[in-house]
Design a protein around this motif. Structure first.
Motif, PDB file in Angstrom:
ATOM      1  N   VAL A 181       5.621   4.786   2.471  1.00 23.45           N
ATOM      2  CA  VAL A 181       5.273   6.213   2.495  1.00 23.45           C
ATOM      3  C   VAL A 181       5.503   6.906   1.141  1.00 23.45           C
ATOM      4  N   HIS A 182       6.365   6.329   0.338  1.00 31.22           N
ATOM      5  CA  HIS A 182       6.685   6.863  -0.993  1.00 31.22           C
ATOM      6  C   HIS A 182       6.865   8.384  -0.996  1.00 31.22           C
ATOM      7  N   LEU A 183       7.954   8.778  -0.369  1.00 28.28           N
ATOM      8  CA  LEU A 183       8.290  10.204  -0.276  1.00 28.28           C
ATOM      9  C   LEU A 183       8.490  10.835  -1.647  1.00 28.28           C
ATOM     10  N   GLY A 184       8.023  12.052  -1.774  1.00 26.86           N
ATOM     11  CA  GLY A 184       8.353  12.828  -2.967  1.00 26.86           C
ATOM     12  C   GLY A 184       9.696  13.484  -2.705  1.00 26.86           C
ATOM     13  N   ASP A 185      10.766  12.825  -3.123  1.00 30.56           N
ATOM     14  CA  ASP A 185      12.100  13.304  -2.732  1.00 30.56           C
ATOM     15  C   ASP A 185      13.044  13.400  -3.921  1.00 30.56           C
TER      16      ASP A 185
ATOM     17  N   ARG B 238      -7.531  13.670  -8.242  1.00 31.61           N
ATOM     18  CA  ARG B 238      -7.120  14.424  -9.418  1.00 31.61           C
ATOM     19  C   ARG B 238      -5.896  13.811 -10.096  1.00 31.61           C
ATOM     20  N   GLN B 239      -5.272  12.832  -9.431  1.00 34.71           N
ATOM     21  CA  GLN B 239      -4.120  12.172 -10.051  1.00 34.71           C
ATOM     22  C   GLN B 239      -4.523  10.921 -10.839  1.00 34.71           C
ATOM     23  N   GLU B 240      -5.811  10.792 -11.079  1.00 37.15           N
ATOM     24  CA  GLU B 240      -6.289   9.576 -11.723  1.00 37.15           C
ATOM     25  C   GLU B 240      -5.626   9.299 -13.080  1.00 37.15           C
TER      26      GLU B 240
ATOM     27  N   GLY C 273      -3.754  18.242   2.484  1.00 31.29           N
ATOM     28  CA  GLY C 273      -3.878  17.382   1.309  1.00 31.29           C
ATOM     29  C   GLY C 273      -3.313  15.999   1.588  1.00 31.29           C
ATOM     30  N   HIS C 274      -2.288  15.959   2.430  1.00 30.39           N
ATOM     31  CA  HIS C 274      -1.670  14.673   2.741  1.00 30.39           C
ATOM     32  C   HIS C 274      -2.352  13.971   3.901  1.00 30.39           C
ATOM     33  N   LEU C 275      -3.239  14.694   4.565  1.00 31.65           N
ATOM     34  CA  LEU C 275      -3.938  14.113   5.704  1.00 31.65           C
ATOM     35  C   LEU C 275      -4.810  12.944   5.269  1.00 31.65           C
TER      36      LEU C 275
ATOM     37  N   THR D  83       9.390   7.634 -12.082  1.00 33.49           N
ATOM     38  CA  THR D  83       9.694   7.090 -10.755  1.00 33.49           C
ATOM     39  C   THR D  83       8.607   6.113 -10.327  1.00 33.49           C
ATOM     40  N   ASP D  84       7.356   6.392 -10.689  1.00 31.30           N
ATOM     41  CA  ASP D  84       6.315   5.445 -10.307  1.00 31.30           C
ATOM     42  C   ASP D  84       6.482   4.103 -11.020  1.00 31.30           C
ATOM     43  N   LEU D  85       6.891   4.152 -12.277  1.00 27.11           N
ATOM     44  CA  LEU D  85       7.113   2.904 -13.014  1.00 27.11           C
ATOM     45  C   LEU D  85       8.294   2.131 -12.426  1.00 27.11           C
TER      46      LEU D  85
ATOM     47  N   LEU E 227      -1.772  -0.986  -3.983  1.00 25.72           N
ATOM     48  CA  LEU E 227      -2.827   0.008  -3.840  1.00 25.72           C
ATOM     49  C   LEU E 227      -2.184   1.376  -3.670  1.00 25.72           C
ATOM     50  N   TYR E 228      -2.707   2.347  -4.379  1.00 29.11           N
ATOM     51  CA  TYR E 228      -2.201   3.711  -4.282  1.00 29.11           C
ATOM     52  C   TYR E 228      -3.286   4.608  -3.725  1.00 29.11           C
ATOM     53  N   VAL E 229      -2.997   5.259  -2.615  1.00 33.29           N
ATOM     54  CA  VAL E 229      -3.989   6.158  -2.028  1.00 33.29           C
ATOM     55  C   VAL E 229      -3.521   7.591  -2.273  1.00 33.29           C
ATOM     56  N   ALA E 230      -4.152   8.249  -3.215  1.00 33.17           N
ATOM     57  CA  ALA E 230      -3.743   9.625  -3.552  1.00 33.17           C
ATOM     58  C   ALA E 230      -4.963  10.428  -4.005  1.00 33.17           C
ATOM     59  N   ASP E 231      -4.759  11.708  -4.101  1.00 34.21           N
ATOM     60  CA  ASP E 231      -5.818  12.627  -4.528  1.00 34.21           C
ATOM     61  C   ASP E 231      -6.436  12.168  -5.859  1.00 34.21           C
TER      62      ASP E 231
ATOM     63  N   ILE F  21       0.849  -1.185   0.000  1.00 31.01           N
ATOM     64  CA  ILE F  21       0.000   0.000   0.000  1.00 31.01           C
ATOM     65  C   ILE F  21       0.887   1.237   0.000  1.00 31.01           C
ATOM     66  N   ASP F  22       0.669   2.058  -0.981  1.00 33.32           N
ATOM     67  CA  ASP F  22       1.459   3.274  -1.184  1.00 33.32           C
ATOM     68  C   ASP F  22       0.583   4.426  -0.702  1.00 33.32           C
ATOM     69  N   TYR F  23       0.926   5.004   0.437  1.00 29.90           N
ATOM     70  CA  TYR F  23       0.085   6.082   0.961  1.00 29.90           C
ATOM     71  C   TYR F  23       0.936   7.094   1.710  1.00 29.90           C
ATOM     72  N   GLY F  24       0.312   8.181   2.085  1.00 27.41           N
ATOM     73  CA  GLY F  24       1.076   9.251   2.741  1.00 27.41           C
ATOM     74  C   GLY F  24       1.583  10.196   1.661  1.00 27.41           C
ATOM     75  N   GLY F  25       2.616   9.742   0.958  1.00 28.17           N
ATOM     76  CA  GLY F  25       3.135  10.499  -0.178  1.00 28.17           C
ATOM     77  C   GLY F  25       3.514  11.940   0.104  1.00 28.17           C
ATOM     78  N   PRO F  26       4.109  12.240   1.271  1.00 26.90           N
ATOM     79  CA  PRO F  26       4.469  13.633   1.532  1.00 26.90           C
ATOM     80  C   PRO F  26       5.660  14.024   0.666  1.00 26.90           C
ATOM     81  N   ASN F  27       5.819  15.295   0.474  1.00 26.59           N
ATOM     82  CA  ASN F  27       6.958  15.774  -0.286  1.00 26.59           C
ATOM     83  C   ASN F  27       7.990  16.340   0.673  1.00 26.59           C
ATOM     84  N   VAL F  28       9.188  15.836   0.541  1.00 24.30           N
ATOM     85  CA  VAL F  28      10.267  16.239   1.423  1.00 24.30           C
ATOM     86  C   VAL F  28      10.463  17.747   1.353  1.00 24.30           C
TER      87      VAL F  28
HETATM   88  N1  ARG Z   1       3.980  13.026  -3.512  1.00 26.34           N
HETATM   89  C1  ARG Z   1       2.748  12.990  -4.263  1.00 26.34           C
HETATM   90  C2  ARG Z   1       1.967  14.293  -4.041  1.00 26.34           C
HETATM   91  O1  ARG Z   1       2.163  14.979  -3.067  1.00 26.34           O
HETATM   92  C3  ARG Z   1       1.867  11.826  -3.894  1.00 26.34           C
HETATM   93  C4  ARG Z   1       2.469  10.457  -4.127  1.00 26.34           C
HETATM   94  C5  ARG Z   1       1.453   9.408  -4.428  1.00 26.34           C
HETATM   95  N2  ARG Z   1       2.057   8.107  -4.681  1.00 26.34           N
HETATM   96  C6  ARG Z   1       2.632   7.763  -5.817  1.00 26.34           C
HETATM   97  N3  ARG Z   1       3.185   6.577  -5.910  1.00 26.34           N
HETATM   98  N4  ARG Z   1       2.705   8.552  -6.840  1.00 26.34           N
HETATM   99  O2  ARG Z   1       1.137  14.603  -4.871  1.00 26.34           O
END
Ligand code: ARG
Length: 590
Positions: free
Chosen positions: A158-162, A351-353, A132-134, A327-329, A345-349, A118-125
C-alpha cells in the motif's frame, strides 16, 4: 493450451509449406470482413514478389492443400490473392470442450514465476481517502490479480504516505492545541498512554486545518517542518504520537479498502524505508554518485539523449531531511532485500511521472537494484466530472471516497427497486455489489493513462459497456441454469455435454470464449485491465445474441439442450473469473 489463433495459423503454415512456400507466410488473423469470413490469411500477397507469381496462384495452391482440413470448413482464394477462412464447427466445439476441462480455461501460466512488487493505493495517513486514490486502488488491485493469475509471485504494498510534512503539520498543530500532553514534554521519561488522544474525525479535521494554516502562517510552517525533521530523527514523544496517528488512520483505511474489495499483502509506508536511508546515502556518497549542490545532496540523472529537462534527484534537503525521492529510493533498497524483485510496478497519478523517472534513473545509476529489473510507472489520468474538470462535490470540495461510493450505491438501489418487486434489504445488498462493479468497470474500461468522465447515469446503466450490464448477463445465465435444475434437469451430466455448435450465434459465442487465454495474456503483457473489460463486453454481447436467438429451456432435443446448458455454465465461469480479475463479483440475482 495453445491459443486458438495459433492453432489456426499452424494449420495454414503447414499448407503453405506443403505447397512449397515459406511457412511463415501462413499467419492468420481475425477477418476484417466478418460478413465474408471469420479469419483471413494475406500470406499469398506477401509471397508474390519472393516467388515471382501472381498472389492468386499461390492462394489457389495453398487452398488445394486444405481441402481435407480438420480446421477449416471453407478456404476461399479470392482476387487478388486473399485467403478467406471459415472454421469447422467441430473444431471450435472441440476447442471449447478442452478449454472447459483445462485449468484456468487453457491459460498457460508463466514457466518461471517472477517476483513482482506492485506499489498501489498510496494513501496519505491522516488524510481522508479521496477519489485521487480511488484509481490507484482500483487499477492496482486488478493488476495484482492479473499478474498473480499468470502464476507470478506478487506482493501488493500500500506504501502509505506516513513520513512527510503532513505528519509534521499534524504534530505541530496538536502541540499548539494540547501542549499539556506528555508527548510534548521533553522531560517526560515515563510510558506514554496507550489510547490515542484523538479520534479519526478529529484527525481528519486537524490535517486540512493545519495544512491551510501553513500556507498563510510562515512561523507555523517552520514549526511543522521542524516537527517533521524531529520525527524523522527519532524524537521520542513525536514517534509516540505518530504511532497513534498511524493506528487510528490505518484502521480507517483498512475499513475503506475492504469496502472497495481492495487488499494489500503489505501495509508498509514511507516510514518503513527510513532505516535504510543512512546506509543508502553513505553508499551514494562513497561511490561518488551523490554530491552537495546549493546545500542539498543530489544525484545527477540527466542523460545525453534527454529532450526535456531532467533536474538532479534530490536525496537530502539542506537541513538533512528526507524527501519523497529519498523514501522511494530507500524503499527500493528495502524491497530488493526482502524480495529481490524482477520488477516493481508503481500505480500513481500520471502527473508524478517526472518523480518516478528521476527515482528510477537514480536507482539504476547507484545500483540499488539489479540491472535487468524492470521499474515501471503506470501513470493514470484524472477522473473528471461531466464538465470535464476534476471531479468535485456539488459545493466544489474534494469528494471523499466514502461519499462517492454511497452515491453510486444509492443510484443503483433506485434502479434495482424500479426494476422489480424486491424487499429493500435484499435490494440494498445487491445494490452494493452492483455499485462496486459500476464504479470499477467505469474506471477500468478506460485505458489507465487517459482521463475519463465519471458519469453516474452511464456507469450504473444496465445497458451498454458497463459493469451492471456484465453482471446482468451473468445473473441471466445463473437464472437459466437454476430453472433447468428446478425442472429436474440433470445439471451434473449436462455440465460436460458441450458439443459442436448448431447455429451461427452459438458458434460466435464459442469463438469469443475461446479467446480467453489470449485475452488474459495480452492484458498481462500490456498491464492493461481495459483489455479484459473489452473482452468480457464482447462475451456478454455474444451471449445475449445467442440467448435471443435460441430457445434453450424449451428445446426438445435433450442432447442439444444439455450442450447449451454446458456452454452457459462455461460462459458464466469465464465471466466470473474475468470480473474477479477486475476486482468485483456478481450477485446471485438482481
Ligand atoms: N502517497 C502518494 C500520493 O498521495 C502516492 C504514493 C505513490 N507511490 C510511491 N511509491 N511513491 O501522491
Amino acid at each position: 493450451m495453445k491459443k486458438l489463433l495459433d492453432l489456426i495459423s499452424n494449420e495454414m503454415k503447414d499448407a503453405f509449406e506443403a505447397a512449397g512456400y515459406d511457412r511463415e507466410l501462413g499467419k492468420v488473423s481475425v477477418s476484417n470482413r466478418p460478413d465474408l469470413c471469420e479469419f483471413q490469411c494475406n500470406g499469398a500477397m506477401a509471397g508474390a514478389k519472393q516467388y515471382k507469381k501472381a498472389p492468386i496462384m499461390i492462394a489457389n495452391d495453398v487452398a488445394a492443400k486444405l481441402a481435407d482440413s480438420k480446421v477449416f470448413d471453407k478456404v476461399d482464394a479470392v482476387a487478388p490473392g486473399f485467403l478467406n477462412l471459415v472454421i469447422k464447427n467441430e473444431f471450435i466445439g472441440d476447442y471449447v470442450k478442452e478449454m472447459k476441462n483445462s485449468s484456468k480455461f487453457g491459460l498457460e501460466e508463466a514457466k518461471e514465476p517472477a517476483s513482482i512488487v506492485i506499489d498501489y493505493g498510496g494513501p496519505n495517513v491522516a488524510k481522508p481517502l479521496h477519489i485521487g486514490h480511488l484509481r490507484s486502488a482500483i487499477i492496482g488491485e486488478s493488476l495484482k490479480r492479473i499478474v498473480r493469475f499468470m502464476g507470478h509471485n506478487v506482493t501488493g504494498d500500500v506504501h502509505l504516505g506516513d513520513w512527510g510534512l503532513q505528519m509534521g503539520l499534524i504534530i505541530a498543530e496538536l502541540e499548539l492545541r494540547n501542549p499539556e500532553l506528555p508527548y510534548f514534554d521533553d522531560n517526560f521519561t515515563g510510558e506514554y498512554p496507550t489510547e490515542a488522544p484523538f479520534t479519526i474525525s478529529e484527525l481528519e479535521e486537524i490535517y486540512p486545518f493545519a495544512s491551510g494554516k501553513s500556507k498563510e502562517d510562515e512561523a507555523f510552517k517552520a514549526k511543522a517542518l521542524e516537527a517533521t525533521k524531529q520525527l524523522q530523527s527519532g524524537k521520542r514523544g513525536y514517534r509516540a504520537i505518530w504511532k497513534h496517528i498511524m493506528e487510528v488512520s490505518v484502521t480507517d483505511l483498512k475499513r475503506n479498502y475492504e469496502k472497495l474489495g481492495v487488499s494489500f499483502d503489505l501495509w508498509y509506508g514511507e516510514s518503513d524505508a527510513d532505516p535504510y536511508i543512512p546506509q543508502m546515502v553513505e553508499d551514494m556518497k562513497r561511490d561518488g554518485y551523490a554530491y552537495m549542490s546549493e546545500g542539498a545532496l543530489v544525484v545527477d540523472v540527466k542523460e545525453e539523449t534527454d529532450k526535456k529537462e531532467m533536474p538532479p534527484c534530490m536525496i537530502l534537503k539542506s537541513d538533512g531531511a528526507a524527501l519523497y525521492e529519498t523514501t522511494d529510493l530507500a524503499t527500493i533498497k528495502q524491497r530488493v532485500e526482502d524480495f529481490n524483485p524482477s520488477s516493481i510496478l508503481y500505480v500513481a497519478d500520471k502527473r508524478q511521472e517526472l518523480h518516478f523517472e528521476q527515482v528510477f534513473r537514480c536507482a539504476r545509476k547507484t545500483k540499488l537494484i539489479r540491472d535487468d529489473a524492470d521499474l515501471r510507472f503506470i501513470g493514470f489520468g484524472t477522473m473528471n466530472g461531466k464538465n470535464g474538470k476534476p471531479f468535485k462535490t456539488r459545493d466544489g470540495g474534494v469528494m471523499r471516497l466514502e461519499n462517492l461510493i454511497k452515491e453510486v450505491e444509492d443510484e443503483m438501489l433506485k434502479k434495482i427497486m424500479d426494476n422489480r418487486e424486491i424487499d429493500e434489504d435484499s435490494a440494498r445488498q445487491i445494490a452494493q455489489t452492483v455499485a462496486l462493479a459500476a464504479l470499477k468497470y467505469g474506471d477500468l474500461s478506460n485505458q489507465a493513462s487517459k482521463d475519463y468522465i465519471f458519469d453516474i447515469d452511464r456507469f450504473t446503466s444496465f445497458e451498454g459497456d458497463t459493469g451492471p450490464y456484465i453482471l446482468y448477463t451473468i445473473v441471466r445465465i445463473k437464472s437459466i441454469l437454476a430453472k433447468y435444475k428446478e425442472n429436474a434437469g440433470d445439471i451434473e451430466s449436462a455440465l460436460d455435454a458441450i458439443s459442436s455448435p448448431v447455429n451461427e450465434s452459438e458458434k460466435q459465442l464459442m469463438m469469443v470464449l475461446a479467446k480467453f487465454n489470449a485475452s488474459i495474456e495480452n492484458a498481462y503483457e500490456e498491464l492493461a485491465p481495459h483489455k479484459i473489460c473489452a473482452y468480457i463486453y464482447e462475451i456478454a454481447n455474444a451471449f445475449n445474441h445467442f440467448y435471443h436467438e435460441t430457445k434453450i429451456l424449451s428445446e426438445e432435443d435433450e442432447a442439444k439442450k444439455k450442450s447449451w446448458i454446458s456452454l452457459l455454465a462455461l460462459t458464466r465461469d469465464v465471466l466470473e473469473t474475468a470480473i474477479d480479475l477486475l476486482g468485483f463479483s456478481a450477485p446471485e440475482r438482481m
